[in-house]
Write an enzyme that holds these catalytic residues in place. Sequence first.
Site, PDB file in Angstrom:
ATOM      1  N   HIS A  96     -88.123  58.602 -27.825  1.00 50.55           N
ATOM      2  CA  HIS A  96     -88.438  59.890 -28.425  1.00 50.55           C
ATOM      3  C   HIS A  96     -88.016  59.841 -29.887  1.00 50.55           C
ATOM      4  O   HIS A  96     -87.383  58.863 -30.316  1.00 50.55           O
ATOM      5  CB  HIS A  96     -87.743  61.039 -27.687  1.00 50.55           C
ATOM      6  CG  HIS A  96     -86.241  61.013 -27.699  1.00 50.55           C
ATOM      7  ND1 HIS A  96     -85.472  59.929 -27.303  1.00 50.55           N
ATOM      8  CD2 HIS A  96     -85.351  61.974 -28.064  1.00 50.55           C
ATOM      9  CE1 HIS A  96     -84.184  60.226 -27.416  1.00 50.55           C
ATOM     10  NE2 HIS A  96     -84.085  61.441 -27.871  1.00 50.55           N
ATOM     11  N   HIS A  98     -85.971  61.744 -31.753  1.00 53.57           N
ATOM     12  CA  HIS A  98     -84.712  62.273 -32.283  1.00 53.57           C
ATOM     13  C   HIS A  98     -84.132  61.257 -33.245  1.00 53.57           C
ATOM     14  O   HIS A  98     -84.272  60.045 -33.054  1.00 53.57           O
ATOM     15  CB  HIS A  98     -83.729  62.600 -31.158  1.00 53.57           C
ATOM     16  CG  HIS A  98     -84.038  63.882 -30.463  1.00 53.57           C
ATOM     17  ND1 HIS A  98     -83.417  64.283 -29.312  1.00 53.57           N
ATOM     18  CD2 HIS A  98     -84.915  64.885 -30.774  1.00 53.57           C
ATOM     19  CE1 HIS A  98     -83.871  65.467 -28.938  1.00 53.57           C
ATOM     20  NE2 HIS A  98     -84.796  65.852 -29.802  1.00 53.57           N
ATOM     21  N   ASP A 100     -81.410  59.895 -33.767  1.00 50.75           N
ATOM     22  CA  ASP A 100     -80.509  58.808 -33.315  1.00 50.75           C
ATOM     23  C   ASP A 100     -81.250  57.752 -32.485  1.00 50.75           C
ATOM     24  O   ASP A 100     -80.611  56.877 -31.890  1.00 50.75           O
ATOM     25  CB  ASP A 100     -79.309  59.374 -32.542  1.00 50.75           C
ATOM     26  CG  ASP A 100     -79.722  60.223 -31.342  1.00 50.75           C
ATOM     27  OD1 ASP A 100     -79.056  60.130 -30.304  1.00 50.75           O
ATOM     28  OD2 ASP A 100     -80.714  60.962 -31.432  1.00 50.75           O
ATOM     29  N   HIS A 101     -82.596  57.843 -32.501  1.00 49.85           N
ATOM     30  CA  HIS A 101     -83.394  56.848 -31.751  1.00 49.85           C
ATOM     31  C   HIS A 101     -84.499  56.221 -32.607  1.00 49.85           C
ATOM     32  O   HIS A 101     -85.153  55.290 -32.163  1.00 49.85           O
ATOM     33  CB  HIS A 101     -84.002  57.500 -30.506  1.00 49.85           C
ATOM     34  CG  HIS A 101     -82.956  57.891 -29.510  1.00 49.85           C
ATOM     35  ND1 HIS A 101     -82.622  57.135 -28.415  1.00 49.85           N
ATOM     36  CD2 HIS A 101     -82.094  58.955 -29.511  1.00 49.85           C
ATOM     37  CE1 HIS A 101     -81.630  57.711 -27.760  1.00 49.85           C
ATOM     38  NE2 HIS A 101     -81.290  58.817 -28.392  1.00 49.85           N
ATOM     39  N   HIS A 186     -86.070  66.375 -22.027  1.00 45.41           N
ATOM     40  CA  HIS A 186     -85.224  66.285 -23.225  1.00 45.41           C
ATOM     41  C   HIS A 186     -86.102  66.529 -24.457  1.00 45.41           C
ATOM     42  O   HIS A 186     -85.754  67.302 -25.357  1.00 45.41           O
ATOM     43  CB  HIS A 186     -84.570  64.906 -23.275  1.00 45.41           C
ATOM     44  CG  HIS A 186     -83.687  64.679 -24.447  1.00 45.41           C
ATOM     45  ND1 HIS A 186     -82.471  65.311 -24.611  1.00 45.41           N
ATOM     46  CD2 HIS A 186     -83.833  63.875 -25.536  1.00 45.41           C
ATOM     47  CE1 HIS A 186     -81.921  64.907 -25.745  1.00 45.41           C
ATOM     48  NE2 HIS A 186     -82.720  64.050 -26.324  1.00 45.41           N
ATOM     49  N   HIS A 253     -76.053  57.025 -24.058  1.00 45.69           N
ATOM     50  CA  HIS A 253     -74.857  57.423 -24.826  1.00 45.69           C
ATOM     51  C   HIS A 253     -73.640  57.527 -23.896  1.00 45.69           C
ATOM     52  O   HIS A 253     -73.014  58.596 -23.796  1.00 45.69           O
ATOM     53  CB  HIS A 253     -75.113  58.775 -25.504  1.00 45.69           C
ATOM     54  CG  HIS A 253     -76.263  58.818 -26.451  1.00 45.69           C
ATOM     55  ND1 HIS A 253     -76.420  57.919 -27.484  1.00 45.69           N
ATOM     56  CD2 HIS A 253     -77.329  59.667 -26.524  1.00 45.69           C
ATOM     57  CE1 HIS A 253     -77.523  58.206 -28.174  1.00 45.69           C
ATOM     58  NE2 HIS A 253     -78.097  59.264 -27.611  1.00 45.69           N
TER      59      HIS A 253
HETATM   60  C1  LIG Z   1     -76.697  63.134 -31.072  1.00 45.88           C
HETATM   61  C2  LIG Z   1     -77.554  64.340 -31.340  1.00 45.88           C
HETATM   62  N1  LIG Z   1     -77.087  65.316 -32.105  1.00 45.88           N
HETATM   63  C3  LIG Z   1     -77.806  66.424 -32.367  1.00 45.88           C
HETATM   64  C4  LIG Z   1     -79.054  66.537 -31.824  1.00 45.88           C
HETATM   65  C5  LIG Z   1     -79.569  65.552 -31.033  1.00 45.88           C
HETATM   66  C6  LIG Z   1     -78.818  64.429 -30.769  1.00 45.88           C
HETATM   67  O1  LIG Z   1     -79.263  63.453 -29.981  1.00 45.88           O
HETATM   68  C7  LIG Z   1     -80.890  65.945 -30.587  1.00 45.88           C
HETATM   69  O2  LIG Z   1     -81.091  67.231 -31.172  1.00 45.88           O
HETATM   70  C8  LIG Z   1     -80.016  67.584 -31.908  1.00 45.88           C
HETATM   71  O3  LIG Z   1     -79.880  68.641 -32.521  1.00 45.88           O
HETATM   72 ZN   LIG Z   2     -79.832  60.385 -28.302  1.00 46.05          ZN
HETATM   73 ZN   LIG Z   3     -82.364  62.840 -28.018  1.00 42.02          ZN
END
Ligand SMILES: Cc1ncc2c(c1O)COC2=O
Ligand SMILES: [Zn+2]
Ligand SMILES: [Zn+2]
Length: 269
Positions: A96, A98, A100-101, A186, A253
Site C-alpha cells: 500500500h 503509506h 512507511d512502505h 487498512h 511492524h
Molecule cells: C507508522 C504510521 N504512522 C502514521 C500513519 C501511518 C503509519 O503507518 C498510516 O497512516 C498514518 O497516519
Molecule cells: Zn506500516
Molecule cells: Zn500502513
Amino acid sequence: MTDTKVYLLDGGTLVIDGFHAFWNRGPAGELRFPCYAVLIEHKDGRYIFDTGYDHAHVMRVLPFEKPLQTPEQTIPGALAKIGLKPTDINYVINSHYHFDHCGGNKHLSKACTVCHAKELEASTKHQPFEHLGYSDMTFAPQLAKQAGKALPPDEPALDMYTPKFETITGDQEIAKGLWLLETPGHTAGHYSLMVELKNRRPMLFTADACYSQKNMDMNCISSFHLDPTASLKSMHRLKALAEKHNAELFYSHDPDSFPNYVKAPGYYS
Ligand SMILES: Cc1ncc2c(c1O)COC2=O
Ligand SMILES: [Zn+2]
Ligand SMILES: [Zn+2]
C-alpha cells in the site's frame, strides 16, 4: 533454475503510541517498531516488496514518529550490503502507499511498479483522515502534481511510468510462487505477499494487514485504517491462509519478532 531467495532489508524504526499499534486497546506509551523491505531474487528478475520510509520525509511531515535510520538502512545502503544497486531492481510492488512502505521507491528508477488499482487511486483520492499515511508521493510525482500534492523541493523526480506502471486487482501469482493476496481494510487496495520457496515453508508477509503476532493473538487491529471491519476480516484471512498453506507469517511492524527474522545479507530460500 536458481532457487528463489528472499532477503529482508532492515529499514530502521519509527515510534507510534500503543493505542495506535493496538487500536482502542493500548497500552499507551511510545512503541518503537521496525520497518523493512523484502527483496526477492527470482528466476524472472529481482522484485522488491515495499521500500520502507524516507528519513527526510518523516522529519518534515511526522517528526513525532522519531525516525531512526542509518545509511545502511536506506534502500541504496541495504542493497549495497548485498552487492546490488537500485538500478538492478526489475519490479517494485507496494502493499500500500503509506509513507512507511513506499519511501524508497524513488531510488528504483529502472523498476516496473506494480500495485492494486484501488491503492493507486487512494493515494490521491483518499479520506481526510488518511492524509498523513499518504503523505509521501515521491513514488508517483506525475500523479502528485496532477493532484496538487506536495513533493520535496530539492530532489530529482522519478518518472513513475518508466519502464512501466501496472495496476492489478484480485489475488495474482505475479511470478511462479509469488502471490499477491488481497487484504483490504487498512487501505483500499492493500496487498499481502506469499512467497513459495524450495527449501522451507512459504513466507506470508502480512504488510499492514497485521502489524504483529500480538495483534493476531489479541484479535486486535492497529490504527490508521480506512475500514476497521474489513481490516479485521483481512487479518482473519491471513490466519486462515497461513494454516491452509502451512506458511510462516512475517509481520510488518513487530518489535518482538523482527529481531529473530534473518536480515540481509542473510536470506531465506
Ligand atoms: C507508522 C504510521 N504512522 C502514521 C500513519 C501511518 C503509519 O503507518 C498510516 O497512516 C498514518 O497516519
Ligand atoms: Zn506500516
Ligand atoms: Zn500502513
